[in-house]
Write a protein that holds these residues in place. Structure first.
Motif, mmCIF file in Angstrom:
data_model
loop_
_atom_site.group_PDB
_atom_site.id
_atom_site.type_symbol
_atom_site.label_atom_id
_atom_site.label_comp_id
_atom_site.label_asym_id
_atom_site.label_seq_id
_atom_site.Cartn_x
_atom_site.Cartn_y
_atom_site.Cartn_z
ATOM 1 N N ARG A 254 -6.809 -2.701 -4.164
ATOM 2 C CA ARG A 254 -5.671 -2.383 -3.218
ATOM 3 C C ARG A 254 -6.013 -1.041 -2.529
ATOM 4 O O ARG A 254 -6.800 -0.211 -2.897
ATOM 5 C CB ARG A 254 -4.537 -2.114 -4.053
ATOM 6 N N LEU A 255 -5.193 -0.911 -1.372
ATOM 7 C CA LEU A 255 -5.364 0.366 -0.350
ATOM 8 C C LEU A 255 -4.046 0.956 -0.633
ATOM 9 O O LEU A 255 -3.011 0.544 -0.852
ATOM 10 C CB LEU A 255 -5.832 -0.137 0.875
ATOM 11 N N ASP A 256 -4.098 2.366 -0.224
ATOM 12 C CA ASP A 256 -3.184 3.252 -0.300
ATOM 13 C C ASP A 256 -2.203 2.694 1.086
ATOM 14 O O ASP A 256 -2.860 2.271 2.191
ATOM 15 C CB ASP A 256 -3.466 4.740 -0.008
ATOM 16 N N VAL A 257 -1.043 3.117 1.175
ATOM 17 C CA VAL A 257 -0.056 2.578 2.285
ATOM 18 C C VAL A 257 -0.612 3.183 3.574
ATOM 19 O O VAL A 257 -0.784 4.374 3.508
ATOM 20 C CB VAL A 257 1.275 3.387 2.088
ATOM 21 N N GLY A 258 -0.493 2.410 4.503
ATOM 22 C CA GLY A 258 -1.101 2.855 5.910
ATOM 23 C C GLY A 258 -2.410 2.511 6.192
ATOM 24 O O GLY A 258 -2.780 2.721 7.426
ATOM 25 N N GLU A 259 -3.439 1.998 5.107
ATOM 26 C CA GLU A 259 -4.483 1.958 5.357
ATOM 27 C C GLU A 259 -5.026 0.342 5.443
ATOM 28 O O GLU A 259 -6.317 0.023 5.572
ATOM 29 C CB GLU A 259 -5.434 2.540 4.098
ATOM 30 N N PRO A 263 2.598 -6.101 6.406
ATOM 31 C CA PRO A 263 3.682 -5.915 7.156
ATOM 32 C C PRO A 263 4.847 -5.258 6.260
ATOM 33 O O PRO A 263 5.987 -5.604 6.075
ATOM 34 C CB PRO A 263 4.429 -7.265 7.747
ATOM 35 N N LEU A 264 4.588 -3.935 5.887
ATOM 36 C CA LEU A 264 5.287 -3.340 4.982
ATOM 37 C C LEU A 264 6.720 -3.133 5.463
ATOM 38 O O LEU A 264 7.708 -2.782 4.800
ATOM 39 C CB LEU A 264 4.579 -1.979 4.743
ATOM 40 N N GLN A 265 6.869 -2.430 6.998
ATOM 41 C CA GLN A 265 8.200 -2.300 7.734
ATOM 42 C C GLN A 265 8.914 -3.459 7.505
ATOM 43 O O GLN A 265 10.154 -3.264 7.232
ATOM 44 C CB GLN A 265 7.652 -1.796 9.117
ATOM 45 N N SER A 298 -2.514 8.851 -2.980
ATOM 46 C CA SER A 298 -1.354 7.981 -2.564
ATOM 47 C C SER A 298 0.008 8.444 -2.311
ATOM 48 O O SER A 298 0.674 7.694 -1.658
ATOM 49 C CB SER A 298 -1.197 7.050 -4.225
ATOM 50 N N LEU A 299 0.203 9.321 -3.112
ATOM 51 C CA LEU A 299 1.632 10.215 -2.386
ATOM 52 C C LEU A 299 1.683 10.461 -1.249
ATOM 53 O O LEU A 299 2.691 10.350 -0.519
ATOM 54 C CB LEU A 299 2.128 11.280 -3.414
ATOM 55 N N ALA A 300 0.581 11.150 -0.705
ATOM 56 C CA ALA A 300 0.410 11.768 0.682
ATOM 57 C C ALA A 300 0.692 10.521 1.950
ATOM 58 O O ALA A 300 0.722 10.800 2.802
ATOM 59 C CB ALA A 300 -0.599 12.484 0.786
ATOM 60 N N CYS A 301 0.043 9.381 1.372
ATOM 61 C CA CYS A 301 0.142 8.252 2.217
ATOM 62 C C CYS A 301 1.281 7.546 2.273
ATOM 63 O O CYS A 301 1.702 6.961 3.099
ATOM 64 C CB CYS A 301 -1.065 7.252 1.602
ATOM 65 N N LEU A 302 2.071 7.451 1.147
ATOM 66 C CA LEU A 302 3.387 7.037 1.036
ATOM 67 C C LEU A 302 4.519 7.724 1.834
ATOM 68 O O LEU A 302 5.435 7.079 2.283
ATOM 69 C CB LEU A 302 3.640 6.602 -0.424
ATOM 70 N N LEU A 303 4.536 9.126 1.580
ATOM 71 C CA LEU A 303 5.764 9.786 2.223
ATOM 72 C C LEU A 303 6.086 9.654 3.716
ATOM 73 O O LEU A 303 7.032 9.347 4.096
ATOM 74 C CB LEU A 303 5.619 11.293 1.797
ATOM 75 N N PRO A 304 4.916 9.761 4.331
ATOM 76 C CA PRO A 304 5.290 9.640 5.783
ATOM 77 C C PRO A 304 5.771 8.210 6.324
ATOM 78 O O PRO A 304 6.694 7.984 6.933
ATOM 79 C CB PRO A 304 3.769 9.602 6.530
ATOM 80 N N PHE A 305 5.352 7.030 5.649
ATOM 81 C CA PHE A 305 5.789 5.755 5.526
ATOM 82 C C PHE A 305 7.187 5.617 5.547
ATOM 83 O O PHE A 305 8.131 5.087 6.022
ATOM 84 C CB PHE A 305 5.127 4.773 4.804
#
Length: 329
Positions: A254-259, A263-265, A298-305
């Motif tokens: 698995r990858l971190d969010v945004g990588e 279609p997460l949005q 992981s947290l740094a990638c998630l929060l902006p999303f």
């Protein structure tokens, strides 16, 4: 349904994650103080829900270390595998009880919530182990018990195991998780089980990777009122892997969010704002990172999303370095 973790102990607890979250409120023109008395107000206030670190993201660390890392980095909660603790203790009540007590002390000291204590496999349930784990979940005040179905298990056996768990779980709410390599392969399968057991308040655990790999996205986007209790988030390439590779991908690729390109949005458009979010992103390519660095990444990638989706913004930890991003390419 369990009482909101924000209110069950009286005054709202200001965890590190919530304090970080409020620091950016002024920039987003949102009041920097919010009075939260129940889950409905959480949703109205658009405050950030609990953000949890799943044990599978750091598969080599113990639940006790997972809690320490999560608290240090800024998560609000953790999801741990208590069955692993049970078997590590050689299925003996004494050592297991001691480990559970240590984990409880760590959760209390850090202010973390235990979102869940791992999965129970219906259709192949080890009932003595499950009974001990359920008792530990109650002691640790877990928010949920997670249920999955063994592949190819007869429905009658799944129902028998479910009846046992429901009796032992008492007032612990339960989540039904689907995945393409389990007995509940799709969102439709999970909802069929929930609808068949309406006397028990069951909710969905939606793992975004499983939602995509089970080809359930079209059904997900057609409805708005799914009974979601927890969302597990990660990213991945949009391309569907081979059937034989699905479990390997879920457990280590698995990858971190945004990588990735999921279609997460579109998926999060159907997630109620108060539903807890858990990072489950095991990635073998990042195994050389320290537990703290991996969790922080992981947290740094998630929060902006989350901020982009309209959740109350909060300051992120240091962004992943270019070197750590490069390591998974």
């Amino acid at each position: 349904m369990a009482t909101s973790p924000d209110t069950r102990d009286g005054p709202v607890k200001k965890t590190k994650a919530r304090c970080l979250f409020l620091k950016m409120a002024a920039a987003a023109h949102i009041p920097d103080t919010v009075t939260i008395t129940n889950q409905a107000e959480v949703c109205v206030a658009r405050t950030c829900p609990l953000i949890s670190l799943a044990g599978l993201t750091l598969p080599a660390v113990s639940p006790l270390l997972l809690a320490q890392v999560a608290a240090d980095v800024g998560f609000d909660a953790v999801g741990v595998n208590l069955l692993r603790v049970w078997y590590t203790a050689s299925a003996q009540a004494g050592p297991f009880t001691q480990e559970v007590a240590r984990l409880g002390d760590a959760l209390t000291a850090s202010g973390l919530t235990l979102i869940h204590g791992g999965h129970l496999l219906l259709g192949a349930l080890d009932r003595p182990s499950a009974k001990s784990v359920l008792a530990a979940m109650r002691e640790l005040r877990a928010q949920y018990v997670v249920l999955i179905a063994a592949p190819h298990a007869p429905r009658a056996i799944i129902d028998e195991d479910f009846a046992f768990v429901a009796a032992e779980a008492a007032d612990l709410p339960m989540l039904v998780e689907f995945a393409p390599y389990t007995g509940w392969r799709t969102l439709a399968d999970a909802m069929q089980f929930i609808d068949a057991h309406q006397s028990v308040p069951l909710r969905l655990l939606v793992d975004v990777l499983h939602l995509m790999r089970s080809e359930s996205l079209s059904l997900w986007t057609r409805e708005r009122d799914w009974p979601v209790g927890l969302v597990q988030v990660c990213d991945a390439p949009i391309a569907l892997p081979t059937q034989e590779s699905l479990q390997l991908e879920a457990r280590g690729q698995r990858l971190d969010v945004g990588e990735g390109s999921l279609p997460l949005q579109e998926i999060f458009a159907r997630v109620p704002r108060h539903v807890p979010i858990e990072v489950e992103a095991p990635c073998l390519a990042l195994r050389n990172l320290t537990p703290h660095a991996r969790a922080r990444r992981s947290l740094a990638c998630l929060l902006p999303f989350l901020a982009e989706q309209g959740y109350r913004p909060r300051a992120a930890p240091d962004s992943p370095s270019d070197q750590s991003k490069e390591s998974i390419r």
